[in-house]
Design a protein around this motif. Sequence first.
Motif, short mmCIF file in Angstrom:
data_model
loop_
_atom_site.label_atom_id
_atom_site.label_comp_id
_atom_site.label_asym_id
_atom_site.label_seq_id
_atom_site.Cartn_x
_atom_site.Cartn_y
_atom_site.Cartn_z
N ILE A 181 0.81 -1.22 0.00
CA ILE A 181 0.00 0.00 0.00
C ILE A 181 0.85 1.27 0.00
CG2 ILE A 181 -1.74 1.32 1.28
CD1 ILE A 181 -2.89 -1.33 2.28
N TYR A 182 1.94 1.32 0.77
CA TYR A 182 2.71 2.55 0.95
C TYR A 182 4.14 2.36 0.46
CZ TYR A 182 -1.09 2.96 4.34
OH TYR A 182 -2.32 2.96 4.95
N SER A 183 4.68 3.41 -0.16
CA SER A 183 6.07 3.40 -0.62
C SER A 183 6.71 4.75 -0.37
CB SER A 183 6.14 3.12 -2.13
OG SER A 183 5.62 1.86 -2.46
N PHE A 184 8.03 4.72 -0.15
CA PHE A 184 8.80 5.96 -0.04
C PHE A 184 10.27 5.66 -0.28
CE2 PHE A 184 7.94 4.31 4.24
CZ PHE A 184 9.21 4.20 4.80
N LEU A 185 11.02 6.68 -0.67
CA LEU A 185 12.45 6.55 -0.89
C LEU A 185 13.15 6.40 0.44
CD1 LEU A 185 14.93 6.83 -2.83
CD2 LEU A 185 14.92 9.25 -2.19
N LEU A 186 13.97 5.39 0.54
CA LEU A 186 14.80 5.18 1.73
C LEU A 186 16.23 5.56 1.31
CD1 LEU A 186 14.23 4.16 4.59
CD2 LEU A 186 14.88 1.89 3.82
N PRO A 187 16.77 6.69 1.81
CA PRO A 187 18.10 7.11 1.39
C PRO A 187 19.15 6.01 1.64
CG PRO A 187 17.01 8.88 2.58
CD PRO A 187 16.15 7.65 2.74
N THR A 188 20.21 6.04 0.88
CA THR A 188 21.28 5.06 1.01
C THR A 188 21.78 5.00 2.45
OG1 THR A 188 21.96 5.44 -1.28
CG2 THR A 188 23.58 4.43 0.19
N GLY A 189 21.83 3.79 2.99
CA GLY A 189 22.31 3.57 4.35
C GLY A 189 21.23 3.68 5.41
N TRP A 190 20.06 4.19 5.05
CA TRP A 190 18.97 4.30 6.01
C TRP A 190 18.23 2.97 6.08
CZ3 TRP A 190 16.14 9.52 6.74
CH2 TRP A 190 17.06 10.56 6.77
N VAL A 191 17.63 2.69 7.23
CA VAL A 191 16.97 1.41 7.47
C VAL A 191 15.56 1.66 8.00
CG1 VAL A 191 17.04 -0.71 8.84
CG2 VAL A 191 19.17 0.29 7.98
N ALA A 192 14.60 0.89 7.47
CA ALA A 192 13.23 0.90 7.99
C ALA A 192 13.03 -0.43 8.73
CB ALA A 192 12.21 1.04 6.87
N ALA A 193 12.96 -0.37 10.04
CA ALA A 193 12.81 -1.58 10.87
C ALA A 193 11.36 -1.70 11.34
CB ALA A 193 13.74 -1.51 12.07
N ALA A 194 10.78 -2.86 11.09
CA ALA A 194 9.40 -3.10 11.52
C ALA A 194 9.31 -3.06 13.03
CB ALA A 194 8.91 -4.45 10.99
N VAL A 195 8.25 -2.42 13.53
CA VAL A 195 7.94 -2.37 14.96
C VAL A 195 6.47 -2.70 15.12
CG1 VAL A 195 9.76 -0.71 15.55
CG2 VAL A 195 7.49 0.12 14.89
N GLU A 196 6.04 -2.91 16.36
CA GLU A 196 4.63 -3.21 16.61
C GLU A 196 3.76 -2.03 16.18
OE1 GLU A 196 2.79 -5.88 17.82
OE2 GLU A 196 4.66 -6.91 17.37
N PRO A 197 2.72 -2.29 15.39
CA PRO A 197 1.79 -1.21 15.04
C PRO A 197 1.09 -0.67 16.28
CG PRO A 197 1.47 -3.11 13.62
CD PRO A 197 2.38 -3.54 14.74
N LEU A 198 0.57 0.54 16.17
CA LEU A 198 -0.18 1.14 17.26
C LEU A 198 -1.32 0.21 17.66
CD1 LEU A 198 -0.37 4.79 15.92
CD2 LEU A 198 1.09 3.93 17.76
N ASP A 199 -1.53 0.02 18.94
CA ASP A 199 -2.57 -0.87 19.43
C ASP A 199 -3.83 -0.06 19.72
OD1 ASP A 199 -3.90 -3.09 20.38
OD2 ASP A 199 -2.99 -3.00 22.37
N LEU A 200 -4.62 0.12 18.69
CA LEU A 200 -5.85 0.89 18.80
C LEU A 200 -7.04 0.03 18.36
CD1 LEU A 200 -4.52 4.17 17.15
CD2 LEU A 200 -4.85 3.76 19.59
#
Length: 179
Positions: free
Chosen positions: A12-31
Amino acid sequence: MAGSVFTTPDGIYSFLLPTGWVAAAVEPLDLPTYGVELSASAYVISDASGQPIARFDGGVPGDGAALPSPDHLVFDSELLPQVKPESDLPVYFVFESLPDYEEGGRLYQARLQTGEPAFEGMSSQMAGKVFMEHNSVFIFTSTLDEAGPASEEEARQWMDTEQYSQLRAMFVSFTVNPV
């Protein structure tokens, strides 16, 4: 800007991750979702030095509640015509300063928001929530605390850094993909 496109596993969602940057999965908001099927995802984004710099939450249940934000100052903004929210309001990237009501002083925050930013004074944006026709709400913010600017002057100087350029590029590249 060098980097790679990061897409959430649900596509569903995309974005540019600059070189060397990391997107680490975490627990989603519990709502509570009140029975609505959402594809919840959450990521903490760290820059090349390993410093957490942003957070993305997708598939967040939302009701449209918002509080006005007095005494804020916008340093930078850009319209994101590629993001089409449920409302007729446009989506903007914004870098601003606002009061920190919990700790005192000022917060410096980059984020996506619905509605044109008011550059000084009172703002009534949805606190970074963007309402979509499908998958409810997403929230994409970067609150810069210990590692960020400590004054308006430092914020303006930080805007000339590579880190700000990369953060800004990540935000303005954001897309919501057809489902």
